[in-house]
Design an enzyme around this catalytic site. Structure first.
Site, mmCIF file in Angstrom:
data_model
loop_
_atom_site.group_PDB
_atom_site.id
_atom_site.type_symbol
_atom_site.label_atom_id
_atom_site.label_comp_id
_atom_site.label_asym_id
_atom_site.label_seq_id
_atom_site.Cartn_x
_atom_site.Cartn_y
_atom_site.Cartn_z
ATOM 1 N N HIS A 165 0.849 -1.181 0.000
ATOM 2 C CA HIS A 165 0.000 0.000 0.000
ATOM 3 C C HIS A 165 0.893 1.241 0.000
ATOM 4 O O HIS A 165 2.108 1.149 0.205
ATOM 5 C CB HIS A 165 -0.942 0.012 1.213
ATOM 6 C CG HIS A 165 -0.253 0.026 2.531
ATOM 7 N ND1 HIS A 165 -0.160 -1.075 3.356
ATOM 8 C CD2 HIS A 165 0.395 1.034 3.189
ATOM 9 C CE1 HIS A 165 0.501 -0.752 4.453
ATOM 10 N NE2 HIS A 165 0.859 0.526 4.376
HETATM 11 P P1 TYD Z 1 -1.791 -3.447 7.696
HETATM 12 O O1 TYD Z 1 -1.413 -2.021 7.742
HETATM 13 O O2 TYD Z 1 -2.692 -3.895 6.577
HETATM 14 O O3 TYD Z 1 -0.486 -4.373 7.705
HETATM 15 P P2 TYD Z 1 0.684 -4.456 6.623
HETATM 16 O O4 TYD Z 1 0.596 -3.254 5.775
HETATM 17 O O5 TYD Z 1 1.932 -4.499 7.417
HETATM 18 O O6 TYD Z 1 0.525 -5.708 5.853
HETATM 19 O O7 TYD Z 1 -2.457 -3.813 9.083
HETATM 20 C C1 TYD Z 1 -2.928 -5.115 9.396
HETATM 21 C C2 TYD Z 1 -4.164 -4.983 10.272
HETATM 22 O O8 TYD Z 1 -3.865 -4.261 11.469
HETATM 23 C C3 TYD Z 1 -5.304 -4.245 9.586
HETATM 24 O O9 TYD Z 1 -6.506 -4.926 9.910
HETATM 25 C C4 TYD Z 1 -5.315 -2.883 10.232
HETATM 26 C C5 TYD Z 1 -4.725 -3.139 11.589
HETATM 27 N N1 TYD Z 1 -3.924 -2.002 12.085
HETATM 28 C C6 TYD Z 1 -4.441 -1.186 13.067
HETATM 29 O O10 TYD Z 1 -5.589 -1.354 13.545
HETATM 30 N N2 TYD Z 1 -3.692 -0.152 13.529
HETATM 31 C C7 TYD Z 1 -2.436 0.091 13.050
HETATM 32 O O11 TYD Z 1 -1.750 1.036 13.518
HETATM 33 C C8 TYD Z 1 -1.909 -0.761 12.013
HETATM 34 C C9 TYD Z 1 -0.546 -0.534 11.413
HETATM 35 C C10 TYD Z 1 -2.696 -1.789 11.569
#
Ligand code: TYD
Length: 132
Positions: A50
């Site tokens: 992303h």
């Molecule tokens: P995500 O940002 O999609 O992980 P990555 O980009 O590392 O693969 O986050 C995974 C899950 O965690 C998603 O359901 C959102 C949640 N999340 C939060 O609630 N708060 C946060 O600060 C972060 C980074 C993720």
């Protein structure tokens, strides 16, 4: 210009071990509002995938390593995060993906803002459109 912007973290090492310091708006180039970390990531998993519209982050491999791919729509660069004394700054509108996590990798992220789903761009096509 390279997409790779390292942030050297002040480190005090001695025979009893090392202390590494992160300070918002000092060694970290923005006030810190959020800290989170990735761990227990399977070796074949891909994280990230992303971009953020306005979030700034610094990511640091506290232990182990992973490969980070950055993409600004014009160029891609890969870099290994493998030092707890050196972070990588990721600014707004940069697509990021993390691959090849070692089993012991703990990837720390400090962020300029709270978690805001509306700040995420999760489609690479949309990311490219937003750049034009
Ligand atoms: P995500 O940002 O999609 O992980 P990555 O980009 O590392 O693969 O986050 C995974 C899950 O965690 C998603 O359901 C959102 C949640 N999340 C939060 O609630 N708060 C946060 O600060 C972060 C980074 C993720």
């Amino acid at each position: 210009m390279s997409l790779i912007e390292w942030v050297d973290l002040p480190c005090f090492s001695e025979e009893r071990g090392s202390v590494v310091i992160m300070e918002g708006a000092r060694s970290i180039p923005f006030p810190i509002k959020r800290i989170y970390y990735l761990l227990h990531v399977p070796e074949d998993a891909v994280r990230g995938c992303h971009a953020h519209r306005s979030l700034q982050q610094v990511v640091v491999a506290m232990s182990g390593k992973c490969r980070l791919r950055l993409d600004n729509g014009r160029r891609q660069e890969d870099v290994w995060l493998d030092s707890p004394q050196r972070g990588l700054f990721i600014g707004p509108m940069v697509w990021r993906e993390m691959h090849d996590f070692s089993r012991d990798c703990v990837l720390l992220a400090v962020a300029s803002d709270y978690y805001k789903p509306e700040d995420y761009i999760v489609s690479h096509d949309e990311f490219l459109k937003c750049l034009t």
